[in-house]
Design an enzyme around this catalytic site. Structure first.
Site, PDB file in Angstrom:
ATOM      1  N   THR A  65      -0.730  13.239  14.923  1.00 38.58           N
ATOM      2  CA  THR A  65      -1.171  14.623  14.783  1.00 38.58           C
ATOM      3  C   THR A  65      -1.469  15.006  13.330  1.00 38.58           C
ATOM      4  O   THR A  65      -2.128  16.003  13.085  1.00 38.58           O
ATOM      5  CB  THR A  65      -0.090  15.576  15.307  1.00 38.58           C
ATOM      6  OG1 THR A  65       1.073  15.480  14.471  1.00 38.58           O
ATOM      7  CG2 THR A  65       0.288  15.228  16.745  1.00 38.58           C
ATOM      8  N   ASP A  91       0.933   8.102  -7.476  1.00 35.61           N
ATOM      9  CA  ASP A  91       1.985   8.528  -6.553  1.00 35.61           C
ATOM     10  C   ASP A  91       3.232   8.865  -7.365  1.00 35.61           C
ATOM     11  O   ASP A  91       3.858   7.975  -7.951  1.00 35.61           O
ATOM     12  CB  ASP A  91       2.288   7.420  -5.546  1.00 35.61           C
ATOM     13  CG  ASP A  91       3.273   7.861  -4.471  1.00 35.61           C
ATOM     14  OD1 ASP A  91       4.435   8.135  -4.814  1.00 35.61           O
ATOM     15  OD2 ASP A  91       2.873   7.931  -3.296  1.00 35.61           O
ATOM     16  N   ASP A 121       6.541   6.969  -6.348  1.00 30.99           N
ATOM     17  CA  ASP A 121       6.554   5.569  -6.775  1.00 30.99           C
ATOM     18  C   ASP A 121       6.758   5.436  -8.269  1.00 30.99           C
ATOM     19  O   ASP A 121       7.479   4.555  -8.742  1.00 30.99           O
ATOM     20  CB  ASP A 121       5.239   4.883  -6.370  1.00 30.99           C
ATOM     21  CG  ASP A 121       5.172   4.580  -4.892  1.00 30.99           C
ATOM     22  OD1 ASP A 121       6.225   4.617  -4.229  1.00 30.99           O
ATOM     23  OD2 ASP A 121       4.060   4.321  -4.393  1.00 30.99           O
TER      24      ASP A 121
END
Length: 217
Positions: free
Chosen positions: A116, A208, A211
């Site tokens: 979804t 990111d 990360d």
């Protein structure tokens, strides 16, 4: 500093302080080590906290200095609650706690359902009196805006009435989603970058954040 869009909502504050912008540039650099990135995140978060808490209410209290008694200003009422959106939000919350160590801390965990694409809550832990505190919700990146909007909705359901959202970077797409979903929540960011790419990464961005904070891939 990336230029904010021409139609930046009034509830959005872009923190342009030179030290904030300098540290953000160092964070963006691809060669910054994990340790350096983490240190910069902590430092820039403390500076952001100054802006976020600029209008906290004060009251006076009688104290005794080494010289005499006086009426001195002190924070009024309940202190802050910092809510980290896991996991990368912790890298921002820690720096803010350096400035306001008495703040309560909450956590909310969300992941995106692969079918979804909607945010799904998997963890929530908040102070019992969250409704009596100014709640600062933190996440380094505001990309699509869906997780941040879901987190604010959940916090309102939990009783929070005084909310602010803080991030290092925002994409125009995410900013639009968040401000339209929660027009009552002030938003603080260090930069509104150009766009999201096809993988929902902010461009030019800084990669990111999770990360880079924790040395993971």
């Amino acid at each position: 500093m990336a230029e904010p869009p021409a139609q930046t909502p009034k509830q959005v504050t872009v923190i342009g302080h030179p030290l904030v912008q300098h540290k953000l540039t160092l964070m963006r650099h691809k060669d910054s080590s994990t340790g350096k990135f983490r240190q910069l995140a902590r430092e820039i978060s403390l500076l952001m906290a100054y802006e976020l808490t600029r209008d906290l209410p004060l009251e006076t209290r009688e104290i005794e200095t080494p010289m005499e008694t006086m009426q001195a200003p002190i924070l009024a009422g309940k202190k802050l609650c910092i809510v980290s959106i896991l996991r990368a939000g912790d890298g921002i919350a820690e720096g803010m706690l350096d400035l306001v160590p008495s703040a309560r801390v909450g956590h909310i965990g969300l992941y995106r359902d692969p079918k979804t694409l909607e945010p799904v809550e998997y963890y929530l832990k908040l102070p019992e009196d969250v409704g009596e505190r100014l709640v600062i919700v933190v996440d380094p990146m505001l990309a699509t805006g869906h997780s941040a909007a879901a987190a604010l909705t959940r916090l309102k359901q939990a009783g929070a009435t005084q909310l602010r959202f803080a991030c290092l970077l925002a994409a125009p797409e995410g900013m639009k989603v968040l401000t339209e979903t929660h027009p009552d929540v002030p938003v603080f960011t260090c930069s509104i970058d150009r766009e999201l790419d096809s993988h929902a990464y902010i461009r030019p961005g800084l990669g990111d954040a999770g990360d880079r904070l924790y040395g993971t891939k």
